[in-house]
Design an enzyme around this catalytic site. Structure first.
Site, PDB file in Angstrom:
ATOM      1  N   GLU A  76      17.122  14.309 121.015  1.00  0.00           N
ATOM      2  CA  GLU A  76      15.716  14.680 121.199  1.00  0.00           C
ATOM      3  C   GLU A  76      15.543  16.181 121.413  1.00  0.00           C
ATOM      4  O   GLU A  76      14.575  16.773 120.935  1.00  0.00           O
ATOM      5  CB  GLU A  76      15.152  13.913 122.407  1.00  0.00           C
ATOM      6  CG  GLU A  76      13.661  14.125 122.640  1.00  0.00           C
ATOM      7  CD  GLU A  76      13.166  13.350 123.844  1.00  0.00           C
ATOM      8  OE1 GLU A  76      11.961  13.434 124.142  1.00  0.00           O
ATOM      9  OE2 GLU A  76      13.976  12.661 124.499  1.00  0.00           O
ATOM     10  N   ASP A  77      16.493  16.819 122.095  1.00  0.00           N
ATOM     11  CA  ASP A  77      16.285  18.205 122.538  1.00  0.00           C
ATOM     12  C   ASP A  77      17.165  19.239 121.833  1.00  0.00           C
ATOM     13  O   ASP A  77      16.952  20.435 122.013  1.00  0.00           O
ATOM     14  CB  ASP A  77      16.542  18.308 124.056  1.00  0.00           C
ATOM     15  CG  ASP A  77      15.556  17.492 124.860  1.00  0.00           C
ATOM     16  OD1 ASP A  77      14.471  17.184 124.327  1.00  0.00           O
ATOM     17  OD2 ASP A  77      15.862  17.149 126.018  1.00  0.00           O
ATOM     18  N   ASP A 260       4.268  -7.844 157.968  1.00  0.00           N
ATOM     19  CA  ASP A 260       5.681  -7.724 157.623  1.00  0.00           C
ATOM     20  C   ASP A 260       6.066  -6.307 157.236  1.00  0.00           C
ATOM     21  O   ASP A 260       6.829  -6.080 156.306  1.00  0.00           O
ATOM     22  CB  ASP A 260       6.047  -8.697 156.503  1.00  0.00           C
ATOM     23  CG  ASP A 260       5.196  -8.478 155.252  1.00  0.00           C
ATOM     24  OD1 ASP A 260       4.197  -7.761 155.354  1.00  0.00           O
ATOM     25  OD2 ASP A 260       5.550  -9.036 154.201  1.00  0.00           O
TER      26      ASP A 260
END
Length: 714
Positions: A76-77, A260
């Site tokens: 991608e980069d 709780d």
């Protein structure tokens, strides 16, 4: 600062036999590819890759997964390509990195509603061929959230909402609750800053007192259990801020009513001890009705196991207690990642299959797993087998049935888009309209103004909407043709009887005729004539019951008269029609007492079927007419029955005598002897109605050698 040596040591700690050379090679490659590439706020991108790999090593994943984590964003980069990765690292790592990249480049706009978010979650899971793709992506998102402070404010909000909508639920679905908890906390802080600060302040208001309270209760539980001979570990924890917020929103509760906020966990060694501890806890403190859940006997789909109970505790307040084994506690933290963390325990295949049987609903090839590496290599996700998730051209996700086509997709967008669909592009490539869509496809529909659906589309469309819209258009077209034909038939018949059809069309007499035939308006009446439900002559007789002068009979009239002459009393009444030929469907053989329906059969009058008959259901609803049984019918009707009996001498004679005693006649008889000396017998008998048929069948059932009697359709 994370060092590659630390990551490798971590992997070897859990996998001493791991081939860590692949990790060193991946580190060198990603360092070279990311040289000069920046991440968030101008920071170098290599530390991000190192952090993702470190998280995966902490999850006890294998060397291949850690290497893929180092490489997860090179496609991608950087300038690296999938063929480059395959050549350098092989098919497996290339496939993992490509899978992460496919998810990373999805257009995940912040969803406007829960349904869109759910579709995206399902799409991400469905797109991952290997479960490690999801785990790498979760590690990537976890480090992004740990570094979220470096992003601009608008990206912080979008990233956080996307995390809460998409990635946190995926982590929960896979049972990796430590990741879910950390994602929730970081995302809640930036997505809803005011709510985060308010809840944090309320929880921390009496923090000192709460810490003392937790220690007192932990010590009390541990002492009570150990005095009863149960060795255990007791922990107390605060409920996640985001969990408190969602509970307040979902149940419309103020903060004070969230009882709780603090929960206690008891860890023991064996499953029997879990139930023993439960008994002791319930004997010490009163349990709250309907607040007990047994996730050991009935594990959650993500393999979570534990006993949950809520009791009125030692200080008269409600406390939640969870009871589980150490192994269950590890699984509760790590989910599916815990599968390969137990390899040191020498677990056999059967134990794995039993303990992690939820995986069988998610994966393929799980029957012969012998080590974690083989398991990881073979696991494939199939969480949603009946749905496919595709993109519109503007990036919106649509869920469609498995096997759906571009026509289904077009009708999902809009009915007019479906009606005018003439072609489709899938991922930019032209495909036929019957092309089967796959998850992740980007679908573009080509329309042509004035185009209409085709009946052939019904052969391949899968969605209910597409099928109903196509049928609706066909029905509309049939009506228009029926209107035209009905008008032509009426004009001819009216001329034969020296009547002006167009003049009478707007008369009060026509309105009365429409009402008497049971139609809403005159167009319905004329369309019915065009379709063959009623004849033009019937309308003429309604308008002119006693015409002064009869015109010579036309060929159409002669044909109708011939049909009328053929008609005999059938025992069936047709609503609004008094001179229609009746015949019975041979496929279902209705008899009086059966619920029935009628269908116009061109040239053969009305065919009567039993309601629910498979053949009748295929006929166009426009041809249906209401029919009913006549009360004064005295005819007999053929019905087929079959018997299964033990063969013996005289069996057929006994059956024939039984049928005869019930006042019925046998039309046909046949039999077939099986290898086990039983016999199938088939009879066609004549009965007056269903009551007589059931009487005959009951009498046959009472015969000693008869095992079963039933009616058959054809």
């Amino acid at each position: 600062m994370i060092h590659i040596k630390d990551i490798i040591d971590n992997v070897l700690r859990h996998h001493p036999e791991a081939e860590v050379d692949i990790i060193e090679k991946a580190y060198a490659y990603t360092a070279r590819m990311h040289d000069g590439v920046t991440w968030v706020a101008g920071k170098p991108s290599l530390p991000h890759s190192m952090s993702v790999a470190s998280i995966l090593a902490d999850m006890n994943l294998d060397a291949v997964s850690v290497a893929a984590g180092l490489l997860h964003d090179v496609l991608e980069d950087t300038r690296a390509t999938a063929p480059d990765l395959k050549a350098e690292f092989g098919e497996e790592i290339s496939r993992l990195v490509s899978g992460v990249t496919r998810i990373s480049v999805l257009t995940l706009h912040s969803p406007n509603h829960a349904k869109q978010a759910e579709n995206i979650r399902k799409m991400i899971l469905a797109m991952a061929d290997d479960i490690r793709v999801i785990l790498i992506k979760l590690a990537d998102r976890l480090h992004n959230m740990r570094s979220i402070r470096h992003h601009p404010p608008d990206i912080q909000v979008n990233l956080s909402k996307e995390t809460l909508d998409i990635y946190s639920p995926i982590a929960a679905r896979l049972g990796i609750y430590w990741i879910k908890s950390e994602l929730d906390l970081a995302a809640f802080r930036y997505a809803f800053p005011k709510e985060y600060k308010t809840i944090k302040a309320r929880v921390n208001k009496e923090l000192g007192e709460r810490e003392k309270y937790i220690e007192k209760v932990k010590r009390l539980i541990k002492n009570e259990l150990e005095s009863r001979g149960v060795s255990c570990e007791v922990m107390g924890r605060y409920k996640n801020y985001y969990s408190i917020y969602t509970k307040m929103m979902e149940q419309n509760l103020p903060f004070e009513e969230i009882y709780d906020i603090i929960a206690f966990r008891v860890i023991v060694e064996t499953i029997p001890q879990c139930y023993e501890v439960l008994g002791h806890v319930h004997s010490l403190w009163r349990p709250i009705p309907k607040k007990f859940k047994d996730y050991i006997g009935f594990p959650k789909p993500n393999m979570y196991q534990s006993l949950h109970t809520t009791v009125v505790g030692p200080f008269r307040d409600r406390i939640e207690i969870q009871i589980r084994t150490r192994e269950m506690d590890e699984v509760a933290k790590s989910g599916i990642a815990a599968h390969w963390s137990y390899k040191e325990g020498n677990i056999t295949d059967k134990t794995v299959a039993s303990q992690f049987n939820w995986i069988q609903n998610l994966v393929e090839n799980q029957t012969s797993v012998q080590d974690p590496n083989e398991f990881l290599e073979n696991v494939r996700i199939d969480l949603f087998p009946d749905e496919v998730y595709v993109f519109t051209p503007n990036g919106e996700v649509k869920a469609i049935p498995k096997g759906a086509t571009p026509v289904d997709f077009a009708y999902m967008i809009h009915s007019e888009v479906g009606n005018q669909c003439t072609g489709a592009k899938v991922d930019g490539r032209m495909v036929p309209l019957h092309h089967e869509l796959q998850t992740g496809n980007m679908v573009e529909i080509i329309t042509t103004k004035g185009h209409h659906p085709s009946k052939d589309w019904l052969k391949f469309v899968k969605s209910v909407k597409a099928r109903s819209r196509i049928r609706q258009w066909i029905k509309t077209q049939d009506r228009e043709r029926s209107l035209t034909l009905g008008r032509e038939l009426c004009e001819k018949m009216f001329r034969k009887h020296r009547l002006n059809f167009n003049t009478l069309l707007k008369s009060d007499e026509m309105s009365e005729a429409v009402e008497s035939f049971g139609f809403k308006d005159v167009d319905d009446l004329i369309a019915s004539i065009g379709y063959g439900k009623i004849t033009p002559l019937q309308l003429v007789r309604k308008l002119r019951p006693k015409p002064e002068e009869q015109a010579p009979p036309s060929k159409l009239t002669e044909m109708i008269d011939q049909v009328r002459k053929k008609r005999r009393k059938s025992g069936v009444l047709v609503s609004g029609i008094d001179d229609m030929l009746i015949r019975f469907g041979k496929c279902c053989r209705p008899v009086p007492g059966d619920p029935i329906t009628g269908y116009i059969t061109r040239g053969q009058g009305v065919t009567v079927h039993r309601i629910g008959c498979a053949n009748a259901l295929k006929i166009n609803p426009e041809r249906r007419v209401e029919v009913s049984w006549s009360r004064d019918g005295s005819d007999s009707y053929p019905v087929k029955i079959t018997l299964l009996a033990d063969d013996r001498v005289g069996l057929l004679a006994d059956i024939a005598a039984t049928i005869s005693k019930q006042g019925t006649n046998i039309v046909t008889a046949d039999s077939a002897v099986r290898q086990n000396k039983s016999v199938d017998l088939f009879f066609t008998i004549m009965v007056r109605d269903t009551a007589q048929m059931e009487q005959v069948m009951a009498a046959l059932q009472r015969l000693k050698p008869v095992r079963n009697v039933r009616r058959v359709d054809s």
